[in-house]
Design a protein around this motif. Structure first.
Motif, PDB file in Angstrom:
ATOM      1  N   VAL A  84       0.842  -1.196   0.000  1.00 33.82           N
ATOM      2  CA  VAL A  84       0.000   0.000   0.000  1.00 33.82           C
ATOM      3  C   VAL A  84       0.878   1.247   0.000  1.00 33.82           C
ATOM      4  O   VAL A  84       0.596   2.220  -0.717  1.00 33.82           O
ATOM      5  N   GLY A  85       1.942   1.229   0.791  1.00 34.00           N
ATOM      6  CA  GLY A  85       2.849   2.378   0.822  1.00 34.00           C
ATOM      7  C   GLY A  85       3.467   2.649  -0.537  1.00 34.00           C
ATOM      8  O   GLY A  85       3.530   3.802  -0.978  1.00 34.00           O
ATOM      9  N   PHE A  86       3.910   1.593  -1.223  1.00 41.54           N
ATOM     10  CA  PHE A  86       4.467   1.779  -2.563  1.00 41.54           C
ATOM     11  C   PHE A  86       3.425   2.345  -3.527  1.00 41.54           C
ATOM     12  O   PHE A  86       3.734   3.221  -4.330  1.00 41.54           O
ATOM     13  N   LEU A  87       2.199   1.851  -3.445  1.00 43.78           N
ATOM     14  CA  LEU A  87       1.158   2.336  -4.352  1.00 43.78           C
ATOM     15  C   LEU A  87       0.808   3.795  -4.074  1.00 43.78           C
ATOM     16  O   LEU A  87       0.665   4.589  -5.012  1.00 43.78           O
ATOM     17  N   ILE A  88       0.679   4.165  -2.805  1.00 45.02           N
ATOM     18  CA  ILE A  88       0.323   5.549  -2.470  1.00 45.02           C
ATOM     19  C   ILE A  88       1.460   6.499  -2.828  1.00 45.02           C
ATOM     20  O   ILE A  88       1.249   7.538  -3.461  1.00 45.02           O
ATOM     21  N   VAL A  89       2.668   6.157  -2.426  1.00 49.26           N
ATOM     22  CA  VAL A  89       3.803   7.036  -2.718  1.00 49.26           C
ATOM     23  C   VAL A  89       4.069   7.088  -4.219  1.00 49.26           C
ATOM     24  O   VAL A  89       4.403   8.147  -4.759  1.00 49.26           O
ATOM     25  N   GLY A  90       3.897   5.980  -4.921  1.00 51.25           N
ATOM     26  CA  GLY A  90       4.063   5.984  -6.376  1.00 51.25           C
ATOM     27  C   GLY A  90       3.045   6.883  -7.055  1.00 51.25           C
ATOM     28  O   GLY A  90       3.375   7.625  -7.996  1.00 51.25           O
ATOM     29  N   THR A  91       1.808   6.856  -6.578  1.00 54.80           N
ATOM     30  CA  THR A  91       0.779   7.733  -7.122  1.00 54.80           C
ATOM     31  C   THR A  91       1.122   9.196  -6.879  1.00 54.80           C
ATOM     32  O   THR A  91       1.002  10.040  -7.772  1.00 54.80           O
TER      33      THR A  91
END
Length: 161
Positions: A84-91
């Motif tokens: 989730v952290g990777f997805l949020i920060v990537g966004t």
């Protein structure tokens, strides 16, 4: 508490596009893993009180099995948090990279206003979501550390036949 806030009270604004199904499912998985971890760590205290009484002492294999379940659940929760952290920060990184050089759009859209390009806006809610993920990650690391410490203590203890 932040994770509950992020999952249940997330605003339905068009700038909150990181609410993809994968992020939401993984977020709920993280929440359920944290709740189960809290329950499981409470069980550790009950097992510890049983270990003090020689008549109620559970077998060493049962205690080790219980500790391994705690470690696995913490690792599952940690995996959900990291994804989730990777997805949020990537966004958010994508949003920031779509801005013109030297430009920034960090604002809170007010109700009733029109947002022309909602994909490039970073809202305070996005930062709250990142803080929730970091807090959940810290909780999972503490759970893993506690379980591993208890496992080494139990494994190094010689049981009496």
């Amino acid at each position: 508490m932040l994770l509950i806030f992020v999952l249940f009270l997330r605003p339905a604004s068009p700038s909150n596009s990181n609410n993809s199904a994968l992020v939401i499912v993984l977020g709920y998985g993280c929440l359920f893993a944290l709740i189960f971890t809290i329950y499981w760590c409470f069980r550790y205290t009950q097992i510890g009180s049983k270990l003090e009484n020689p008549n109620e002492r559970p077998p060493k294999a049962e205690v080790v099995h219980s500790l391994w379940i705690g470690i696995v659940i913490n690792l599952i929760g940690m995996t959900c948090v990291i994804l989730v952290g990777f997805l949020i920060v990537g966004t958010l990184l994508y949003r920031m990279l779509t801005l013109p050089p030297g430009g920034s759009k960090i604002l809170t859209p007010t109700p009733g206003t029109t947002v022309l390009n909602p994909g490039s806006i970073v809202t305070p809610f996005n930062l709250i979501a990142i803080q929730a993920m970091l807090s959940a990650m810290a909780a999972e690391v503490i759970g893993i550390a506690a379980s591993l410490w208890l496992l080494t203590r139990v494994s190094s203890h010689q049981s009496n036949p």
